[in-house]
Design a protein around this motif. Sequence first.
Motif, PDB file in Angstrom:
ATOM      1  N   GLY A 205      37.248  41.363  47.031  1.00 15.50           N
ATOM      2  CA  GLY A 205      38.746  42.095  47.942  1.00 15.50           C
ATOM      3  C   GLY A 205      38.884  41.610  49.130  1.00 15.50           C
ATOM      4  O   GLY A 205      39.728  42.265  49.957  1.00 15.50           O
ATOM      5  N   ALA A 206      38.174  40.590  49.613  1.00 19.13           N
ATOM      6  CA  ALA A 206      38.370  40.011  51.153  1.00 19.13           C
ATOM      7  C   ALA A 206      39.779  39.681  51.411  1.00 19.13           C
ATOM      8  O   ALA A 206      40.300  39.113  50.468  1.00 19.13           O
ATOM      9  CB  ALA A 206      37.425  38.812  51.230  1.00 19.13           C
TER      10      ALA A 206
ATOM     11  N   LEU B 273      31.071  44.387  49.983  1.00 19.30           N
ATOM     12  CA  LEU B 273      32.709  44.276  50.418  1.00 19.30           C
ATOM     13  C   LEU B 273      33.602  45.592  49.889  1.00 19.30           C
ATOM     14  O   LEU B 273      34.082  46.217  50.709  1.00 19.30           O
ATOM     15  CB  LEU B 273      33.481  43.114  50.141  1.00 19.30           C
ATOM     16  N   ARG B 274      33.071  45.821  48.441  1.00 18.83           N
ATOM     17  CA  ARG B 274      33.714  46.932  47.941  1.00 18.83           C
ATOM     18  C   ARG B 274      33.298  48.180  48.550  1.00 18.83           C
ATOM     19  O   ARG B 274      33.967  49.393  48.907  1.00 18.83           O
ATOM     20  CB  ARG B 274      33.613  47.187  46.440  1.00 18.83           C
ATOM     21  N   ALA B 275      32.068  48.321  48.773  1.00 21.69           N
ATOM     22  CA  ALA B 275      31.327  49.674  49.542  1.00 21.69           C
ATOM     23  C   ALA B 275      31.929  49.692  51.077  1.00 21.69           C
ATOM     24  O   ALA B 275      32.058  50.702  51.372  1.00 21.69           O
ATOM     25  CB  ALA B 275      29.985  49.579  49.726  1.00 21.69           C
ATOM     26  N   ALA B 276      32.308  48.437  51.699  1.00 20.74           N
ATOM     27  CA  ALA B 276      32.745  48.562  53.007  1.00 20.74           C
ATOM     28  C   ALA B 276      34.184  49.187  52.986  1.00 20.74           C
ATOM     29  O   ALA B 276      34.212  50.390  53.976  1.00 20.74           O
ATOM     30  CB  ALA B 276      32.795  47.270  53.625  1.00 20.74           C
TER      31      ALA B 276
ATOM     32  N   THR C 270      42.549  46.784  47.340  1.00 19.21           N
ATOM     33  CA  THR C 270      43.972  46.598  46.900  1.00 19.21           C
ATOM     34  C   THR C 270      44.693  45.364  47.196  1.00 19.21           C
ATOM     35  O   THR C 270      45.847  45.177  46.944  1.00 19.21           O
ATOM     36  CB  THR C 270      44.840  47.843  47.512  1.00 19.21           C
ATOM     37  N   ARG C 271      43.888  44.223  47.433  1.00 19.93           N
ATOM     38  CA  ARG C 271      44.605  43.021  47.942  1.00 19.93           C
ATOM     39  C   ARG C 271      45.119  42.498  46.629  1.00 19.93           C
ATOM     40  O   ARG C 271      44.272  42.535  45.580  1.00 19.93           O
ATOM     41  CB  ARG C 271      43.548  41.866  48.402  1.00 19.93           C
TER      42      ARG C 271
ATOM     43  N   ALA D  40      43.846  41.979  40.652  1.00 21.66           N
ATOM     44  CA  ALA D  40      43.265  42.999  41.828  1.00 21.66           C
ATOM     45  C   ALA D  40      41.750  43.527  41.593  1.00 21.66           C
ATOM     46  O   ALA D  40      41.780  44.025  40.383  1.00 21.66           O
ATOM     47  CB  ALA D  40      44.284  44.063  42.208  1.00 21.66           C
ATOM     48  N   ASP D  41      40.661  43.406  42.423  1.00 19.71           N
ATOM     49  CA  ASP D  41      39.376  44.089  41.996  1.00 19.71           C
ATOM     50  C   ASP D  41      39.046  43.662  40.394  1.00 19.71           C
ATOM     51  O   ASP D  41      38.714  44.449  39.640  1.00 19.71           O
ATOM     52  CB  ASP D  41      39.550  45.509  42.068  1.00 19.71           C
TER      53      ASP D  41
END
Length: 562
Positions: free
Chosen positions: A306-307, A251-254, A90-91, A347-348
């Motif tokens: 998305g970091a 990163l998305r999975a995290a 959502t960044r 975003a994303d």
Amino acid sequence: MTVEGGLDEPTELEPEQGSLDLASPEDSWTAADWEKQAAAVLRKAKRLGEDDPDDLVWAKLTRTTLDGIDVTPLGTPDLLDDLQTSGRPTRAGDWDIRSQVSTNEDALVDLEGGVTSLWVRGDADLAALLEGVLLDLAPVVLDGQDPAAFLAYAEGRELHPATNLGVPAAEATADVAKAAQRAEVLAFVVDATHVHDKGASDVQELAWSMAAGATYLRTLTGAGLSVDEAAGLVEFRYAVTDEQFPSIAKLRAARRLWARVLETSAAETREMRLHAVTSRPMMSKYDPWVNMLRTTVAAFAAGVGGADSVTVLPFDSPLGRPDAFGRRIARNTSHLLIDEAHVAHVADPAGGSYAVEKLTDDLARAAWGLFGELDDAPDPLQTLDAGIARTVAKREAEIAQRQRPITGLTEFPHLGEELPAREPDPTAPAVRRYGASFEALRDEPPATPVFLATLGTVAQHTARATFATNLFAAGGIALTTEAGDHRVVCVAGTDAAYDEHGAETAAELRSKGAEWVIVAGRPRDWADDSCAMGVDALDFLTRTRLVLSARGTSGIEGEKPT
């Protein structure tokens, strides 16, 4: 809105949802069309037989990760049919450009150059290191410093809310949490780069972070904090590599995994603060300039994934303490991606991509399963270390066989390069790089070269001579075409030339003192060894260096490859 007296909406002209086709007939392609075109390319490359069906290209082009997850060569809508996880970054807007610093000069130069936060590593004098730093504008993330000393130094000054006391989540206490709450900053870090640096796979890194995060929540809630309070004080740190799509998906999975942990913990929040760092073990100290390319791809993956914060390690980090040029390139990598490539403006951006959504879901599901195993294991660390050891062994084998190439080291090495001189960096963690075995060979090159004997015209022997030259160079072994007393000889030519002149050439070379004859290509009866695509390069180079050493061929008697 309907305007009085206006015309009715022409509903009869509205196409059925999903039926609008904007492609012209010549641009309409099917999966079968792609299979046909891809099969033609593979047949030309001898990777597919003339009688093989076209749809075999899926199996031929599918890549399997170290976690055993298949990465499809082409994203198709059916990949979304069985997804079990959901959620997306959502960044909105630019990510925080975070540099790693250990001196005041580095901190001030980086901030002047556009860095937006500082990651302080090592046992530094904080008052000296942070002199001139506006703590309300630039978040400071500690790593190895006393949080109480930092808060005492900053007493009476406003701190940026993204400031982090940097206490490892495993050492979380209620006292540190309350101190951070009073200062209105973050307190803890789940640093998954530690297991990444040990050689962990993406799934292992994710699973460890979730296990550490869950333990952290139990610790602080047991000390009297609410789940939401605890979740609001922690930041997660992951490594990103030059494997672009797996890093994006990781990163998305995290975020999906942590949201699920928070959901099962009855938290109201689903937020995750995520810091991505370009991988240390992916870099090489040889041909270090290639590290700029690796870190650029990794930083792109971090931004797209998305970091919230991204640290690009300088390209010369493997050589010692990075110089001003290395640090400038590192911070400008994010500036290029944000300001010129506009990667942060959406975003994303990977959201909705069939292949990325599938890979994200696969990683999340596999990591959740391993997380459960670690949570239930009597000794989670032992269980994880055993899995990491298997991953390391598998990666080492792929690198040895050059199925996982490292440009400038295992592929296209430059034997004559002069490495930039750098001072030792006492703050750098000890990391075994992926190419460490080949770096060790390069560190101690043999004094004696291998003689290259070519058969036929330049056009006939160039392909195999070039292959052999690059292979030997990966082990620090030089080739020469100058006549002399050479113990090891490599013969390069076509199969037809080998059939006609190979045995004769080998005999002549032996009569002139050659003790070990290598053929570039498949094994031959008249050769002692061979080198071709798929060979275990590390094993081959070790054998060759042994012959080049003073021990001669007696040291490897009986080890001739079959």
